[in-house]
Design an enzyme around this catalytic site. Structure first.
Site, mmCIF file in Angstrom:
data_model
loop_
_atom_site.group_PDB
_atom_site.id
_atom_site.type_symbol
_atom_site.label_atom_id
_atom_site.label_comp_id
_atom_site.label_asym_id
_atom_site.label_seq_id
_atom_site.Cartn_x
_atom_site.Cartn_y
_atom_site.Cartn_z
ATOM 1 N N HIS A 367 0.823 -1.209 0.000
ATOM 2 C CA HIS A 367 0.000 0.000 0.000
ATOM 3 C C HIS A 367 0.852 1.252 0.000
ATOM 4 C CE1 HIS A 367 -3.572 -2.355 1.863
ATOM 5 N NE2 HIS A 367 -3.060 -2.925 0.802
ATOM 6 N N CYS A 680 -6.341 3.138 -19.776
ATOM 7 C CA CYS A 680 -5.835 3.788 -18.566
ATOM 8 C C CYS A 680 -4.680 3.050 -17.896
ATOM 9 C CB CYS A 680 -6.969 4.019 -17.578
ATOM 10 S SG CYS A 680 -7.765 2.501 -17.047
#
Ligand code: PEP
Ligand code: MG
Length: 755
Positions: A367, A680
């Site tokens: 993360h 994307c």
């Protein structure tokens, strides 16, 4: 242990304390220290060797050897007994030094007459800074207490080295090892280059007060500290606390085991009885742990030693007054160094002052690296041992493009990097000048450039880059940095803020892409063999409709009065879009029935990132209201090459013809069905790849904000019809498949494109 026998070390430490307080020069202080040690230990010789940057252990002071050898003689690491001690970071206790295979005879010192030898490494944070030795003529064996005492005094010398007091005494033209430039290699977590000064995320507690005034008081302090530490560990376990660092139960259990380990506690008490303060005793024992840790190859044991080190740090913090702790201030150009860090911890820093992050652990899917990437903060992971190799304030360079970190770089390295960074800044300034120009190719085709985002601080990039909107908003980031599952209200407030910051630019919200390797600390993770192909994204959303519906509800409300665009991740079968649509419609009905103000309209799109959709294109284009190609995942699944595994992630070129053909098939299908199409993945922000995408028919691409400038510069210079006519035949079955990347590079060069 007999108390009487301990008067020696304690007396010695008292003497050393007096010496440390005297207003004298560093050399004189060191000379006095060795004289006191020799006298106290009834040794004929006591010498200090200090490690230089060129790997030589230079004799810095001696009592007993020839004084003219000081600063004149030295041994390499691994050479002689002193060199072996430094190399192995372990003491040597020898009754007959000359018969040891590593004994090296140095005539200039006159040490041939001394038979017994006791040497200990001078350690700080597990790092060897030098060697401290005592020698005797007689054949004798030094007892354990003497070794302990010598190790303890070595700490005092380590402190002198670390404070820089001895700097400048060494042989001219050399440098002490503490200041040695070092280059280490790791794993790039977030690209870019950053120059700055080290700040340790968990500042080392600096123990200034080494020598006890009263041993009984120190023993009491130690006992109290240990008691508190045990209580806090028990407490964490009882609460089932899972800190954002991902401290698992296993780690906490290890903490508890060590906290009650008799051997460890006995070592701490012995060090205090030898005359150290409670905190110095912890540091002394920790130093040994760290030295063992650096030598340990078994990853499991190494991890446990890390846990012991963490635990000792907790104890140290309990023992040292707040005022004595290193101040947690940041430099204007801070490079954070840590063993590991949670995303929320990173966001707690003053981001304007950060230039980079370096972690001993840290993988590409962690993360913290996702957040670092979102922040555009150059970051490296997997740099083993870095925490003990740097001191706060050391100059450092993070080159996350090449995966290198330069600690205390030499001036030419620093100059080269400063130049690189200046050049980048100049280029950025040029890009900024383009921000209000529409992205239209030389031959008149308009291209929509958008940014990928995930947190509020990404939003100002819209204005800075002149991007047309957010093509991919990764909603999982809010979930990842939260300590607990964000509730409806929090989600709604978060999306409202994002939409407000976007103004009238569109934002495409992707529903939660968690599960698999994006684990949320507060949701029970189910271990999976292949997490990226596991129970994640839309799969989890459909199986746990409450989670999905709450998010949709929050989005519908946040977009009250506006158009809402929602996109589903990891769709593998068109039926999943239908099921998701039913859930969305239920939410709309629910809102209407309850008179909630919601979005004026909602468009539901799908990400195309699983290859199975390539064979359902026609149907996909009728069910989805828009499509966005996620090439990061599509590429990993097509090539069966894990995007997070550095051994294979760079193995295949993203510009290989089979992949480009797949991308073209998608563009053709969308065009035929008149369905809005975007791409994307990361490739959208790389000029050669973006050139290929435009030639394949893509007219809208979304990328990390740093990509907008270079891509717009390329678009403005591009003759798209010419490129298309040259590239497409190369993808035909009979075409010359050649190297597409090389072709694009040549094309750019021949046509004056700066890519
Ligand atoms: C992708 O897979 O290409 C994508 C854009 O999504 P993510 O990187 O979040 O998986
Ligand atoms: Mg993806």
């Amino acid at each position: 242990m007999i108390r009487g026998s301990l008067a020696g070390p304690r007396l010695l430490l008292r003497r050393l304390r007096e010496v440390m307080a005297e207003p004298i020069g560093a050399q004189e202080r060191l000379d006095k220290i060795v004289a006191h040690i020799a006298a106290n230990m009834v040794a004929e010789v006591c010498s200090v060797y200090i490690l230089r940057a060129d790997d030589v252990l230079e004799l810095f002071a001696t009592e007993g050897l020839k004084p003219e050898a000081v600063h004149q003689t030295g041994l390499r690491i691994g050479e002689g007994l002193v060199g072996v001690i430094a190399d192995e970071a372990r003491p040597l206790n020898l009754r007959d030094a000359q018969s040891h295979p590593s004994f090296a005879y140095l005539p200039e010192t006159g040490e041939e007459e001394y038979h017994s030898f006791l040497g200990v490494p001078i350690l700080r944070a597990g790092r060897t800074l030098g060697v401290l030795v005592v020698q005797n003529r007689a054949h004798r064996t030094y007892i354990d207490e003497e070794m302990e005492a010598l190790q303890t005094t070595a700490m005092v010398i380590a402190e002198m080295i670390a404070t820089g007091e001895l700097q400048g005494l060494q042989t001219q033209g050399s440098e002490l090892d503490m200041k040695r430039p070092l280059a280490l290699h790791g794993l790039s977590l977030s690209e870019g280059i950053g120059l700055g000064h080290v700040v340790l995320h968990e500042p080392r507690v600096v123990v200034r007060n080494l020598i006890a005034e009263d041993v009984e008081t120190e023993l009491e302090r130690l006992e109290k500290g240990i008691r508190e530490m045990r209580m806090s560990v028990d407490d964490m376990l009882a609460r089932g606390e899972v800190a954002h660092m991902g401290e698992h139960r296993e780690v906490l259990e290890a903490y508890r085991m060590f906290a009650h380990d008799r051997g460890w506690v006995a070592k701490l008490e012995d060090a205090v009885r030898n005359g150290l303060t409670a905190e110095a005793a912890v540091e002394r024992v920790q130093s040994d742990t760290r030295a063992r840790m650096l030598r340990q190859r078994d990853p499991y044991l190494r991890e446990r030693l890390h846990d012991l080190d963490d635990l000792a740090n907790r104890l140290l913090r309990l023992l040292v007054d707040r005022d004595d702790k290193e101040q947690g201030g940041l430099y204007r150009d801070t490079v954070l160094v840590a063993r590991n860090m949670g995303p929320a911890e990173l966001l707690d820093y003053d981001l304007d002052r950060l230039r980079g992050v370096i972690l001993e652990d840290g993988g590409p899917t962690s993360h913290v690296s996702i957040v670092a990437k979102a922040l555009g903060l150059p970051s490296l992971g997997q740099i083993k041992g870095i925490v003990s190799l740097v001191e706060t304030g050391d100059p450092i360079i993070v080159d996350a493009d090449s995966g290198e970190v330069h600690i205390r770089p030499q001036s030419d390295v620093e100059a080269a990097y400063s130049e690189k960074v200046r050049l980048r800044a100049r280029r950025q300034a040029q890009y900024r000048r383009l921000k209000n120009k529409p992205a239209i190719t030389r031959d008149g085709t308009e291209i929509t450039l958008m940014i990928n985002a995930g947190l509020p601080f990404d939003m100002p990039h819209l204005e800075e880059t002149g991007a047309r909107g957010v093509g991919l908003f990764r909603t999982e980031l809010q979930f990842m940095i939260s300590a607990s599952l964000p509730r409806l209200r929090e989600q709604q407030a978060f999306y409202e803020r994002i939409l407000e910051e976007a103004g009238d630019r569109p934002v495409v919200f992707r529903t939660l892409d968690v599960g698999g390797d994006k684990v949320l600390p507060y949701l029970d993770a189910i271990p999976e063999e292949n997490p990226s192909m596991g129970w994640r994204a839309i799969r989890l959303g459909l199986d746990r409709p409450a989670l999905f519906r709450t998010q949709i509800r929050a989005l519908l409300r946040a977009a009250a009065g506006r158009d809402l665009r929602v996109m589903l991740p990891m769709v593998a079968d068109v039926s999943e879009i239908r099921l998701a649509r039913e859930l969305v419609e239920r939410e709309i009905r629910f809102a209407r029935n309850h008179n909630h103000k919601i979005a004026e309209s909602i468009r539901l799109g799908a990400m195309l990132e699983v290859p199975s959709l390539l064979f359902q294109l026609e149907e996909l284009m009728t069910v989805a209201q828009f499509v966005s190609v996620g090439t990061n995942d599509l590429f990993q699944f097509m090539m069966a090459a894990d995007r997070g595994n550095p051994r294979v992630s760079g193995r295949f070129d993203t510009l290989n013809p089979s992949f480009l053909r797949a991308l073209k098939k998608i563009a053709d299908a969308a065009k035929q069905a008149h369905i809005p199409l975007t791409l994307c993945g990361e490739i959208a922000g790389r000029p050669p790849e973006a050139m290929a995408l435009l030639a394949l028919g893509y007219r809208s691409i979304s990328m990390s904000p740093a990509g907008i400038g270079p891509i717009k510069a390329m678009v403005l210079q591009l003759d798209l019809a010419r490129l298309t006519a040259r590239l497409l035949p190369r993808l035909e079955p009979a075409g010359r498949e050649a190297d597409i990347r090389a072709f694009l590079q040549d094309f750019a060069e021949d046509n004056g494109l700066s890519i």
